[in-house]
Design a protein around this motif. Sequence first.
Motif, PDB file in Angstrom:
ATOM      1  N   LYS A  26       1.933  16.273  -2.368  1.00 34.94           N
ATOM      2  CA  LYS A  26       3.063  15.460  -1.908  1.00 34.94           C
ATOM      3  C   LYS A  26       3.301  14.284  -2.847  1.00 34.94           C
ATOM      4  O   LYS A  26       2.428  13.906  -3.618  1.00 34.94           O
ATOM      5  N   GLN A  27       4.496  13.716  -2.738  1.00 31.90           N
ATOM      6  CA  GLN A  27       4.814  12.545  -3.547  1.00 31.90           C
ATOM      7  C   GLN A  27       4.165  11.300  -2.958  1.00 31.90           C
ATOM      8  O   GLN A  27       3.870  11.243  -1.753  1.00 31.90           O
ATOM      9  N   ARG A  28       3.963  10.336  -3.826  1.00 35.01           N
ATOM     10  CA  ARG A  28       3.449   9.054  -3.367  1.00 35.01           C
ATOM     11  C   ARG A  28       4.499   8.402  -2.466  1.00 35.01           C
ATOM     12  O   ARG A  28       5.695   8.415  -2.778  1.00 35.01           O
ATOM     13  N   GLU A  29       4.052   7.837  -1.345  1.00 36.14           N
ATOM     14  CA  GLU A  29       4.981   7.244  -0.397  1.00 36.14           C
ATOM     15  C   GLU A  29       4.530   5.849   0.013  1.00 36.14           C
ATOM     16  O   GLU A  29       3.332   5.538   0.018  1.00 36.14           O
ATOM     17  N   LEU A  30       5.508   5.046   0.379  1.00 39.05           N
ATOM     18  CA  LEU A  30       5.232   3.703   0.847  1.00 39.05           C
ATOM     19  C   LEU A  30       4.548   3.749   2.213  1.00 39.05           C
ATOM     20  O   LEU A  30       4.962   4.499   3.100  1.00 39.05           O
ATOM     21  N   VAL A  31       3.524   2.923   2.378  1.00 37.10           N
ATOM     22  CA  VAL A  31       2.876   2.767   3.679  1.00 37.10           C
ATOM     23  C   VAL A  31       3.283   1.423   4.279  1.00 37.10           C
ATOM     24  O   VAL A  31       3.771   1.362   5.406  1.00 37.10           O
ATOM     25  N   ALA A  32       3.086   0.357   3.520  1.00 40.58           N
ATOM     26  CA  ALA A  32       3.414  -0.976   4.016  1.00 40.58           C
ATOM     27  C   ALA A  32       3.497  -1.949   2.854  1.00 40.58           C
ATOM     28  O   ALA A  32       2.789  -1.772   1.851  1.00 40.58           O
ATOM     29  N   THR A  33       4.358  -2.949   2.975  1.00 40.55           N
ATOM     30  CA  THR A  33       4.438  -4.002   1.970  1.00 40.55           C
ATOM     31  C   THR A  33       4.521  -5.357   2.656  1.00 40.55           C
ATOM     32  O   THR A  33       4.985  -5.464   3.797  1.00 40.55           O
TER      33      THR A  33
ATOM     34  N   THR B 120       7.196  -8.281   6.210  1.00 41.56           N
ATOM     35  CA  THR B 120       6.489  -7.005   6.086  1.00 41.56           C
ATOM     36  C   THR B 120       7.414  -5.829   6.380  1.00 41.56           C
ATOM     37  O   THR B 120       8.369  -5.935   7.169  1.00 41.56           O
ATOM     38  N   ILE B 121       7.106  -4.725   5.742  1.00 45.57           N
ATOM     39  CA  ILE B 121       7.817  -3.471   5.966  1.00 45.57           C
ATOM     40  C   ILE B 121       6.781  -2.383   6.159  1.00 45.57           C
ATOM     41  O   ILE B 121       5.776  -2.340   5.436  1.00 45.57           O
TER      42      ILE B 121
ATOM     43  N   TRP C  93       0.850  -1.186   0.000  1.00 48.18           N
ATOM     44  CA  TRP C  93       0.000   0.000   0.000  1.00 48.18           C
ATOM     45  C   TRP C  93       0.888   1.239   0.000  1.00 48.18           C
ATOM     46  O   TRP C  93       1.860   1.312   0.759  1.00 48.18           O
ATOM     47  N   TYR C  94       0.518   2.173  -0.858  1.00 49.08           N
ATOM     48  CA  TYR C  94       1.172   3.468  -0.933  1.00 49.08           C
ATOM     49  C   TYR C  94       0.092   4.533  -0.752  1.00 49.08           C
ATOM     50  O   TYR C  94      -1.100   4.252  -0.902  1.00 49.08           O
ATOM     51  N   ARG C  95       0.513   5.730  -0.450  1.00 45.54           N
ATOM     52  CA  ARG C  95      -0.455   6.817  -0.336  1.00 45.54           C
ATOM     53  C   ARG C  95       0.120   8.109  -0.889  1.00 45.54           C
ATOM     54  O   ARG C  95       1.338   8.299  -0.920  1.00 45.54           O
ATOM     55  N   GLN C  96      -0.785   8.969  -1.316  1.00 42.52           N
ATOM     56  CA  GLN C  96      -0.370  10.259  -1.853  1.00 42.52           C
ATOM     57  C   GLN C  96      -1.328  11.324  -1.348  1.00 42.52           C
ATOM     58  O   GLN C  96      -2.532  11.275  -1.642  1.00 42.52           O
ATOM     59  N   ALA C  97      -0.780  12.250  -0.581  1.00 41.60           N
ATOM     60  CA  ALA C  97      -1.543  13.381  -0.082  1.00 41.60           C
ATOM     61  C   ALA C  97      -1.421  14.522  -1.084  1.00 41.60           C
ATOM     62  O   ALA C  97      -0.471  14.574  -1.871  1.00 41.60           O
TER      63      ALA C  97
END
Length: 115
Positions: free
Chosen positions: A43-50, A57-58, A36-40
């Motif tokens: 702002k740039q898209r950023e990693l949330v969790a993999t 998991t990260i 999962w990634y997110r983008q506010a």
Amino acid sequence: QVQLVESGGGLVQAGGSLRLSCAASGNILSFNAMGWYRQAPGKQRELVATVAYSGFTIYANSVKGRFTISRDNAKNTVYLQMNSLKPEDTAVYYCNGRLGVRNDWGQGTQVTVSS
């Protein structure tokens, strides 16, 4: 290409919870990792969790202890359980499947956390 469809976003008050789902049209175990990634806004898209094929998991530091990524291989679905949500978690959340240099993306689901 595998289609990824997110669901579960919405409006929630700070401190609340949401669970996002990402349903894949194919076998999620064909990916090296899903995440999962997110983008506010602005702002740039950023990693949330993999979660890797191995199950490793990260998490981004900003969500550790609050978010949990999991998958149901039989349903070809990946989940993101989000607890103790904060206004700064507001963003469009995207599901990602990675295989080598190939990245498949979902269309995104909006999460808005009100203070």
